[in-house]
Write a protein that holds these residues in place. Structure first.
Motif, mmCIF file in Angstrom:
data_model
loop_
_atom_site.group_PDB
_atom_site.id
_atom_site.type_symbol
_atom_site.label_atom_id
_atom_site.label_comp_id
_atom_site.label_asym_id
_atom_site.label_seq_id
_atom_site.Cartn_x
_atom_site.Cartn_y
_atom_site.Cartn_z
ATOM 1 N N ASN A 48 32.199 22.254 -2.935
ATOM 2 C CA ASN A 48 31.248 23.652 -3.668
ATOM 3 C C ASN A 48 31.513 23.586 -5.355
ATOM 4 O O ASN A 48 32.316 22.895 -5.251
ATOM 5 N N THR A 49 30.572 23.617 -5.186
ATOM 6 C CA THR A 49 29.542 23.946 -6.540
ATOM 7 C C THR A 49 28.894 25.052 -6.908
ATOM 8 O O THR A 49 27.396 25.134 -5.966
ATOM 9 N N PRO A 50 29.279 26.455 -7.586
ATOM 10 C CA PRO A 50 28.655 27.622 -7.547
ATOM 11 C C PRO A 50 27.137 26.964 -8.375
ATOM 12 O O PRO A 50 26.978 26.566 -9.253
ATOM 13 N N PHE A 154 23.523 22.227 -0.436
ATOM 14 C CA PHE A 154 22.142 21.521 -0.960
ATOM 15 C C PHE A 154 21.852 20.515 0.428
ATOM 16 O O PHE A 154 23.551 19.873 0.717
ATOM 17 N N ILE A 155 21.342 19.419 0.715
ATOM 18 C CA ILE A 155 21.337 18.793 1.842
ATOM 19 C C ILE A 155 20.723 17.354 1.356
ATOM 20 O O ILE A 155 19.036 17.304 0.928
ATOM 21 N N ASN A 156 21.217 16.087 1.008
ATOM 22 C CA ASN A 156 21.130 14.317 1.459
ATOM 23 C C ASN A 156 20.139 14.066 2.670
ATOM 24 O O ASN A 156 20.830 14.053 3.588
ATOM 25 N N MET A 157 18.815 14.597 2.698
ATOM 26 C CA MET A 157 18.683 13.996 3.930
ATOM 27 C C MET A 157 18.856 12.411 4.074
ATOM 28 O O MET A 157 19.006 12.372 5.670
ATOM 29 N N VAL A 250 26.668 16.377 0.781
ATOM 30 C CA VAL A 250 26.268 17.945 0.968
ATOM 31 C C VAL A 250 26.489 19.098 -0.264
ATOM 32 O O VAL A 250 28.167 18.543 -0.815
ATOM 33 N N ARG A 251 26.407 19.458 -1.145
ATOM 34 C CA ARG A 251 26.849 20.574 -1.281
ATOM 35 C C ARG A 251 26.431 21.972 -1.187
ATOM 36 O O ARG A 251 25.235 22.072 -1.342
#
Length: 311
Positions: A48-50, A154-157, A250-251
């Motif tokens: 969780n990153t605002p 956000f996903i690191n593929m 994931v973020r």
């Protein structure tokens, strides 16, 4: 008399054994729940990153997912490399209207030429992330589509394939025969491992539709993951492994409460996803760099459709 006493003792003994079993199972269950809660909370604290840090001058509050209010999400699939922040080669905008029970999903071509907000330049839209991370990517997409972006994922593929392996692969309906090196993807229903899904989602030059074909496949994989994660109870048995992978790759600015609401909303509308796409733009070289130039009329139509979905 003795027989009655013996039966009473046996009943008491059995009752004690039964109570001991029930008590033991209860303790094990509570420990499991406690550990699961701790693991989930730990993972959520990590991912969780605002989007906007709270300051004395900040007047924008984080939106909360409800079963009534529409909202939008920007999904960024980024290939991160050593000594390189990477580029968001996958940019998908999803609008959700819980009251109308509708979802719209739009893939933005990565080479789309547009203004990069906060960088004072006109460039490929996927460069926004490289220039200014998630905040600049979000601001640029907001400006390009003329809609608010409430959430991001956000996903690191590279890590995404681990998520797919953890849930046991995904099944999709492939609309054409494709081959990439030793990988073969026949037309029809196919089940993909994480490694296969990553290759399948990256194929570009082998598809006569180019980037547009790749966008279709990316949406298929994301939908397949969402469907399986929301409908397959056995995935809970892999929760620890899944949470570890998610925590590393994931973020997002969704909270735990948001995700619970999101799952409830998605179950009711997962068969009503309207796929939008750019079809009428042109490719053009400017200063020896190839760009995708959106058709203005089509862009305005897509903007209007997304705006309407958020009302």
């Amino acid at each position: 008399m003795e027989k009655n006493m013996k039966r009473t003792k046996e009943k008491n003994s059995k009752k004690k054994i039964w109570l001991w079993i029930v008590g033991s199972l209860s303790v094990i269950f509570l420990i499991f729940i406690g550990n699961a809660y701790y693991t989930i909370q730990k993972t959520m604290n990590k991912i969780n990153t605002p989007l906007i840090e709270t300051t004395e001058n900040a007047d924008i509050e984080q939106k909360i997912v409800t079963k009534k209010d529409p909202f939008s999400v920007l999904m960024l699939g980024v290939d991160e490399r050593k000594d390189d922040s990477g580029r968001s080669d996958t940019m998908i905008v999803i609008t959700v209207n819980p009251e109308k029970q509708t979802m719209k999903m739009l893939s933005i071509p990565r080479d789309t030429r547009t203004e990069i907000i906060g960088h004072d330049s006109v460039d490929k839209i996927n460069h926004a992330y490289a220039f200014g991370g998630v905040p600049m990517a979000v601001d640029t997409v907001k400006h390009f589509l003329d809609i608010p972006i409430d959430y991001y994922v956000f996903i690191n593929m590279e890590g995404f394939l681990q998520i797919i392996d953890t849930i046991g692969g995904v099944t999709i309906d492939n609309d054409m025969d494709l081959t990439y090196d030793s990988y073969k993807f026949p037309k029809g229903e196919i089940t993909l491992s994480g490694d296969e899904a990553l290759i399948f989602s990256r194929i570009r030059y082998e598809d006569p539709r180019g980037d547009f074909g790749r966008q279709i496949r990316q949406r298929q994989i994301i939908e397949a993951v969402m469907n399986k994660a929301s409908k397959t109870p056995s995935i809970l048995l892999k929760a620890t492994d899944l949470l570890d992978v998610v925590g590393d790759n994931v973020r997002m600015n969704f909270t735990m409460k948001d995700l619970i609401q999101l799952q409830s909303i998605y179950k009711k509308m997962d068969h009503n996803i309207d796929q939008l796409s750019f079809k009428e733009g042109d490719g053009k070289r400017i200063d020896h760099i190839w760009y995708y130039i959106p058709n203005e009329t089509e862009l305005q139509k897509i903007q209007s459709e997304l705006q309407e979905s958020l009302k």
